[in-house]
Design a protein around this motif. Sequence first.
Motif, PDB file in Angstrom:
ATOM      1  N   ASP A 116     -30.560  63.395 -52.732  1.00 53.86           N
ATOM      2  CA  ASP A 116     -31.517  64.503 -52.602  1.00 53.86           C
ATOM      3  C   ASP A 116     -31.866  64.802 -51.144  1.00 53.86           C
ATOM      4  N   THR A 117     -30.861  64.907 -50.302  1.00 53.33           N
ATOM      5  CA  THR A 117     -31.091  65.253 -48.895  1.00 53.33           C
ATOM      6  C   THR A 117     -30.279  66.484 -48.526  1.00 53.33           C
ATOM      7  N   ARG A 118     -30.717  67.140 -47.476  1.00 49.55           N
ATOM      8  CA  ARG A 118     -29.939  68.205 -46.823  1.00 49.55           C
ATOM      9  C   ARG A 118     -29.977  67.879 -45.335  1.00 49.55           C
ATOM     10  N   LEU A 119     -28.876  68.126 -44.652  1.00 47.40           N
ATOM     11  CA  LEU A 119     -28.774  67.785 -43.238  1.00 47.40           C
ATOM     12  C   LEU A 119     -28.243  68.980 -42.463  1.00 47.40           C
ATOM     13  N   LEU A 120     -28.953  69.324 -41.399  1.00 51.33           N
ATOM     14  CA  LEU A 120     -28.529  70.398 -40.514  1.00 51.33           C
ATOM     15  C   LEU A 120     -28.125  69.813 -39.171  1.00 51.33           C
ATOM     16  N   GLY A 121     -27.061  70.363 -38.599  1.00 56.53           N
ATOM     17  CA  GLY A 121     -26.652  70.027 -37.247  1.00 56.53           C
ATOM     18  C   GLY A 121     -27.051  71.180 -36.349  1.00 56.53           C
ATOM     19  N   ILE A 122     -27.628  70.858 -35.197  1.00 58.23           N
ATOM     20  CA  ILE A 122     -28.162  71.883 -34.301  1.00 58.23           C
ATOM     21  C   ILE A 122     -27.634  71.666 -32.895  1.00 58.23           C
ATOM     22  N   MET A 123     -27.073  72.722 -32.327  1.00 63.61           N
ATOM     23  CA  MET A 123     -26.659  72.698 -30.925  1.00 63.61           C
ATOM     24  C   MET A 123     -27.735  73.436 -30.128  1.00 63.61           C
ATOM     25  N   ALA A 124     -28.472  72.670 -29.345  1.00 63.31           N
ATOM     26  CA  ALA A 124     -29.542  73.225 -28.516  1.00 63.31           C
ATOM     27  C   ALA A 124     -29.714  72.298 -27.317  1.00 63.31           C
ATOM     28  N   PRO A 125     -29.019  72.591 -26.223  1.00 61.69           N
ATOM     29  CA  PRO A 125     -29.060  71.693 -25.060  1.00 61.69           C
ATOM     30  C   PRO A 125     -30.380  71.771 -24.290  1.00 61.69           C
ATOM     31  N   ILE A 126     -31.471  71.353 -24.966  1.00 64.81           N
ATOM     32  CA  ILE A 126     -32.788  71.301 -24.337  1.00 64.81           C
ATOM     33  C   ILE A 126     -33.414  69.935 -24.652  1.00 64.81           C
TER      34      ILE A 126
END
Length: 149
Positions: free
Chosen positions: A22-32
């Motif tokens: 019961d999980t959802r995973l997002l990958g985020i590219m944000a070089p900050i």
Amino acid sequence: MADKNFKLSINTYELAEEFFEDTRLLGIMAPIKDYQFCWQLNNLMDIDFRINIDIEIQLRRKNRNYYFSVYEYQDPTGTLCHYLYRNLFDGEYLLPEFKHLDFLWLMKNDIVADDYLKETIQALRSINGVQLVTELTNEKIKNKEHLIF
């Protein structure tokens, strides 16, 4: 008499399967910086990510320790919990198979509807500095055990 060669081992596969139920995973590219990113998330999305040093991920590689920050937010209206992991620490990656991603956003402990996930992705894409947001399926993650705290 007990066998002196008996060793206990942890089945990391089962542990990972249970953790990611019961999980959802997002990958985020944000070089900050992670604290700047969390500040923007908190203000834009009216949430309250806070760093949780108790669940910081520590990995040992190349004879040294690497520490990956984990920010946490508990939805006050339900059981859904959000975790934001920093994917990079001092040249090492929490998930080396996703070196292009700066953050990983795990939603856990409740079912996450597709509509809610789409709204979250749209909100993330509107943040200054965010270059990419993608959902990561369990099959794509080679080192799932690195996300378990």
